[in-house]
Design a protein around this motif. Structure first.
Motif, PDB file in Angstrom:
ATOM      1  N   PHE A 161       5.010   3.283  11.418  1.00 43.26           N
ATOM      2  CA  PHE A 161       5.885   2.305  10.765  1.00 43.26           C
ATOM      3  C   PHE A 161       6.320   1.223  11.749  1.00 43.26           C
ATOM      4  N   ASN A 162       6.609   1.618  12.975  1.00 41.47           N
ATOM      5  CA  ASN A 162       7.006   0.608  13.965  1.00 41.47           C
ATOM      6  C   ASN A 162       5.842  -0.288  14.369  1.00 41.47           C
ATOM      7  N   ILE A 163       4.674   0.308  14.548  1.00 38.00           N
ATOM      8  CA  ILE A 163       3.511  -0.502  14.931  1.00 38.00           C
ATOM      9  C   ILE A 163       3.142  -1.472  13.817  1.00 38.00           C
ATOM     10  N   ALA A 164       3.172  -0.981  12.577  1.00 40.73           N
ATOM     11  CA  ALA A 164       2.818  -1.846  11.451  1.00 40.73           C
ATOM     12  C   ALA A 164       3.751  -3.052  11.365  1.00 40.73           C
ATOM     13  N   TRP A 165       5.058  -2.808  11.498  1.00 39.05           N
ATOM     14  CA  TRP A 165       6.019  -3.905  11.344  1.00 39.05           C
ATOM     15  C   TRP A 165       6.069  -4.791  12.582  1.00 39.05           C
ATOM     16  N   LYS A 166       5.738  -4.238  13.734  1.00 37.90           N
ATOM     17  CA  LYS A 166       5.733  -5.062  14.957  1.00 37.90           C
ATOM     18  C   LYS A 166       4.550  -6.024  14.963  1.00 37.90           C
ATOM     19  N   TYR A 167       3.354  -5.492  14.636  1.00 40.72           N
ATOM     20  CA  TYR A 167       2.144  -6.306  14.746  1.00 40.72           C
ATOM     21  C   TYR A 167       1.679  -6.891  13.416  1.00 40.72           C
ATOM     22  N   ARG A 168       2.250  -6.398  12.314  1.00 47.92           N
ATOM     23  CA  ARG A 168       1.898  -6.871  10.972  1.00 47.92           C
ATOM     24  C   ARG A 168       0.414  -6.655  10.648  1.00 47.92           C
ATOM     25  N   PHE A 169      -0.084  -5.495  11.022  1.00 42.93           N
ATOM     26  CA  PHE A 169      -1.398  -5.051  10.574  1.00 42.93           C
ATOM     27  C   PHE A 169      -1.210  -3.762   9.774  1.00 42.93           C
ATOM     28  N   PRO A 170      -1.962  -3.561   8.690  1.00 39.09           N
ATOM     29  CA  PRO A 170      -1.906  -2.262   7.998  1.00 39.09           C
ATOM     30  C   PRO A 170      -2.211  -1.138   8.987  1.00 39.09           C
ATOM     31  N   THR A 171      -1.462  -0.052   8.887  1.00 33.02           N
ATOM     32  CA  THR A 171      -1.602   1.033   9.863  1.00 33.02           C
ATOM     33  C   THR A 171      -1.819   2.348   9.139  1.00 33.02           C
ATOM     34  N   PHE A 172      -2.774   3.125   9.637  1.00 31.66           N
ATOM     35  CA  PHE A 172      -3.189   4.363   8.990  1.00 31.66           C
ATOM     36  C   PHE A 172      -2.948   5.552   9.919  1.00 31.66           C
ATOM     37  N   VAL A 173      -2.512   6.663   9.339  1.00 33.59           N
ATOM     38  CA  VAL A 173      -2.425   7.935  10.061  1.00 33.59           C
ATOM     39  C   VAL A 173      -3.483   8.845   9.455  1.00 33.59           C
ATOM     40  N   LEU A 174      -4.481   9.173  10.267  1.00 32.46           N
ATOM     41  CA  LEU A 174      -5.623   9.930   9.775  1.00 32.46           C
ATOM     42  C   LEU A 174      -5.453  11.409  10.120  1.00 32.46           C
ATOM     43  N   GLY A 175      -5.286  12.225   9.081  1.00 32.74           N
ATOM     44  CA  GLY A 175      -5.261  13.674   9.251  1.00 32.74           C
ATOM     45  C   GLY A 175      -6.453  14.270   8.535  1.00 32.74           C
ATOM     46  N   ASP A 176      -6.315  15.512   8.101  1.00 36.76           N
ATOM     47  CA  ASP A 176      -7.403  16.146   7.342  1.00 36.76           C
ATOM     48  C   ASP A 176      -6.853  17.330   6.575  1.00 36.76           C
ATOM     49  N   GLY A 177      -7.721  17.914   5.755  1.00 39.39           N
ATOM     50  CA  GLY A 177      -7.300  19.013   4.903  1.00 39.39           C
ATOM     51  C   GLY A 177      -6.833  20.236   5.665  1.00 39.39           C
ATOM     52  N   TYR A 178      -7.441  20.507   6.812  1.00 38.80           N
ATOM     53  CA  TYR A 178      -6.973  21.647   7.612  1.00 38.80           C
ATOM     54  C   TYR A 178      -5.532  21.441   8.036  1.00 38.80           C
ATOM     55  N   GLN A 179      -5.256  20.245   8.542  1.00 35.32           N
ATOM     56  CA  GLN A 179      -3.892  19.957   8.981  1.00 35.32           C
ATOM     57  C   GLN A 179      -2.925  20.000   7.799  1.00 35.32           C
ATOM     58  N   SER A 180      -3.362  19.519   6.662  1.00 33.35           N
ATOM     59  CA  SER A 180      -2.484  19.472   5.496  1.00 33.35           C
ATOM     60  C   SER A 180      -1.991  20.848   5.102  1.00 33.35           C
ATOM     61  N   LYS A 181      -2.881  21.834   5.154  1.00 33.33           N
ATOM     62  CA  LYS A 181      -2.570  23.139   4.586  1.00 33.33           C
ATOM     63  C   LYS A 181      -2.070  24.174   5.588  1.00 33.33           C
ATOM     64  N   MET A 182      -2.456  24.044   6.855  1.00 30.62           N
ATOM     65  CA  MET A 182      -2.062  25.103   7.789  1.00 30.62           C
ATOM     66  C   MET A 182      -0.651  24.867   8.328  1.00 30.62           C
ATOM     67  N   ARG A 183      -0.029  25.957   8.746  1.00 34.37           N
ATOM     68  CA  ARG A 183       1.305  25.874   9.341  1.00 34.37           C
ATOM     69  C   ARG A 183       1.183  25.925  10.863  1.00 34.37           C
ATOM     70  N   GLU A 184       2.095  25.211  11.518  1.00 34.60           N
ATOM     71  CA  GLU A 184       2.047  25.134  12.971  1.00 34.60           C
ATOM     72  C   GLU A 184       3.442  24.795  13.484  1.00 34.60           C
ATOM     73  N   SER A 185       3.733  25.236  14.691  1.00 36.12           N
ATOM     74  CA  SER A 185       5.035  24.930  15.298  1.00 36.12           C
ATOM     75  C   SER A 185       5.049  23.507  15.841  1.00 36.12           C
ATOM     76  N   LEU A 186       6.193  22.888  15.735  1.00 40.59           N
ATOM     77  CA  LEU A 186       6.377  21.553  16.316  1.00 40.59           C
ATOM     78  C   LEU A 186       7.863  21.285  16.477  1.00 40.59           C
ATOM     79  N   THR A 187       8.182  20.202  17.142  1.00 39.57           N
ATOM     80  CA  THR A 187       9.568  19.759  17.261  1.00 39.57           C
ATOM     81  C   THR A 187       9.755  18.525  16.395  1.00 39.57           C
ATOM     82  N   ILE A 188      10.656  18.620  15.426  1.00 38.68           N
ATOM     83  CA  ILE A 188      11.008  17.438  14.635  1.00 38.68           C
ATOM     84  C   ILE A 188      12.295  16.863  15.209  1.00 38.68           C
ATOM     85  N   TYR A 189      12.456  15.556  15.071  1.00 37.94           N
ATOM     86  CA  TYR A 189      13.590  14.932  15.754  1.00 37.94           C
ATOM     87  C   TYR A 189      14.025  13.655  15.054  1.00 37.94           C
ATOM     88  N   ASP A 190      15.259  13.289  15.355  1.00 36.36           N
ATOM     89  CA  ASP A 190      15.758  11.981  14.958  1.00 36.36           C
ATOM     90  C   ASP A 190      15.212  10.977  15.962  1.00 36.36           C
TER      91      ASP A 190
END
Length: 361
Positions: A161-190
């Motif tokens: 979101f920051n890159i898109a609004w800074k540079y004004r180019f459409p920006t994509f986040v490319l994941g996949d079906g494995y990532q969509s469905k599997m669970r994994e540990s991570l740190t979420i943050y403000d």
């Protein structure tokens, strides 16, 4: 109204689709526009569950064509907006993405890759690389991040979101079906807790005052009556893109110094390659790994530098040469041979990568 979705930092264990929804709400996204499609559905589900708690909104459109264009509408109104899709939905959104490219509209699209075409496997693939990087019928430019972990899904969704609004180019986040469905540990943050300030949004249309007198006008066009008009617009966009690309390109390197075999992989496949590297190093093999994080723009100079010194480049991907095309273009002119290990629609293991490397040594 509820406070911030995330206070400080928290450890979490969730699916990739949940991660995207949490990242979007943490990034102060105002609205998501979407249409159901596997394996993206749960991004919508979790967003619609969380959005009302934090004053955010959601609109389910009649199809993906509409989802793409309503996302543009949201941005034009000054809202931090995004959409998410996969497979044939990604195909249908390309018309809107082309428009966003030519009009320099900072939309964000999350793509959870699946096999193609149309109703082929809905589970997993890396077969949406070409379409996500170069879809549409124009010659505009776009930024594409390829994530490999749930932590990166969170980090790069916020960053998009920051890159898109800074540079004004459409920006994509490319994941996949494995990532969509599997669970994994991570740190979420403000984001603010890490010093990340979200780039302010602003409306393109409906501002107070007279354009050209009280404020600079927004000159938005998606139709061109003459060849010269189109030539001028595309040339200006690409000049700006060439200036921005080196600032945006991201990559990672593993054991690349003096590597005889340079393995290139992206997304979740890089995890198999990193696992293979560990075993190959223990066996005394001289192997390195270059991972492009941005597929467009790709870190061309850095990749050429490593590929030039290697005896062979091995491209590993869960598609039939879509990454290879990017790599071939990036290192065009080098004499280093390019070999491939291609498994369209299937996952790749560390053991398979080890076996392929040993065939080259």
């Amino acid at each position: 109204m509820a406070g911030k979705p995330i206070e400080g930092e928290k450890r979490a264990f969730m699916t990739g689709n949940e991660v995207v929804a949490w990242a979007a709400v943490a990034a102060d996204v105002d609205i998501m526009y979407g249409y159901p499609i596997t394996p993206q559905n749960e991004i919508m589900h979790y967003w619609t569950r969380m959005a009302p708690k934090y004053g955010r909104e959601f609109l389910q459109t009649e199809d993906e064509i509409s989802a793409g264009f309503t996302t543009i509408g949201g941005v034009l109104a000054g809202r931090r907006s995004f959409t998410a899709t996969a497979g044939p939905g990604n195909t249908l959104m390309q018309e809107a993405m082309s428009m966003a490219e030519m009009m320099r509209i900072p939309i964000v699209q999350v793509v959870t890759q699946r096999g193609g075409p149309s109703t082929a496997t809905v589970i997993y693939s890396q077969q949406e690389v070409t379409m996500t990087c170069f879809g549409g019928n124009g010659e505009g430019a776009r930024i594409v991040y390829s994530t490999s972990t749930h932590q990166e899904l969170f980090d790069y969704t916020i960053k998009a979101f920051n890159i898109a609004w800074k540079y004004r180019f459409p920006t994509f986040v490319l994941g996949d079906g494995y990532q969509s469905k599997m669970r994994e540990s991570l740190t979420i943050y403000d984001p603010e807790s890490r010093g990340i300030k979200m780039v302010p949004t602003e409306p393109y249309m409906g501002n107070e005052g007279l354009p050209g007198t009280d404020r600079d006008p927004h000159h938005l066009r998606n139709t061109y009556n003459t060849e010269d008009e189109l030539y001028g617009v595309v040339t200006d966009i690409m000049k700006n893109w060439e200036k921005v690309a080196p600032e945006v390109a991201e990559y990672q390197e593993y054991d690349v110094e003096g590597a005889d075999v340079l393995i290139v992989a992206h997304g979740v496949v890089t995890r198999a390659v990193q696992g293979a590297l560990k075993q190959l190093k223990e066996e005394g093999k001289n192997v390195g790994h270059f991972r492009p994080i941005t597929l467009r723009p790709i870190a061309e100079d850095q990749l050429r530098k490593r590929a030039e010194k290697a005896k062979v480049v091995l491209v590993v991907e869960s598609s039939y040469g879509q990454l290879k095309k990017l790599i071939t273009d990036a290192i065009y002119g080098l004499s280093t041979p390019i070999k491939t290990f291609l498994k369209p629609g299937e996952g790749i293991t560390a053991e398979e990568v080890v076996e392929e490397v040993n065939k080259l040594l």
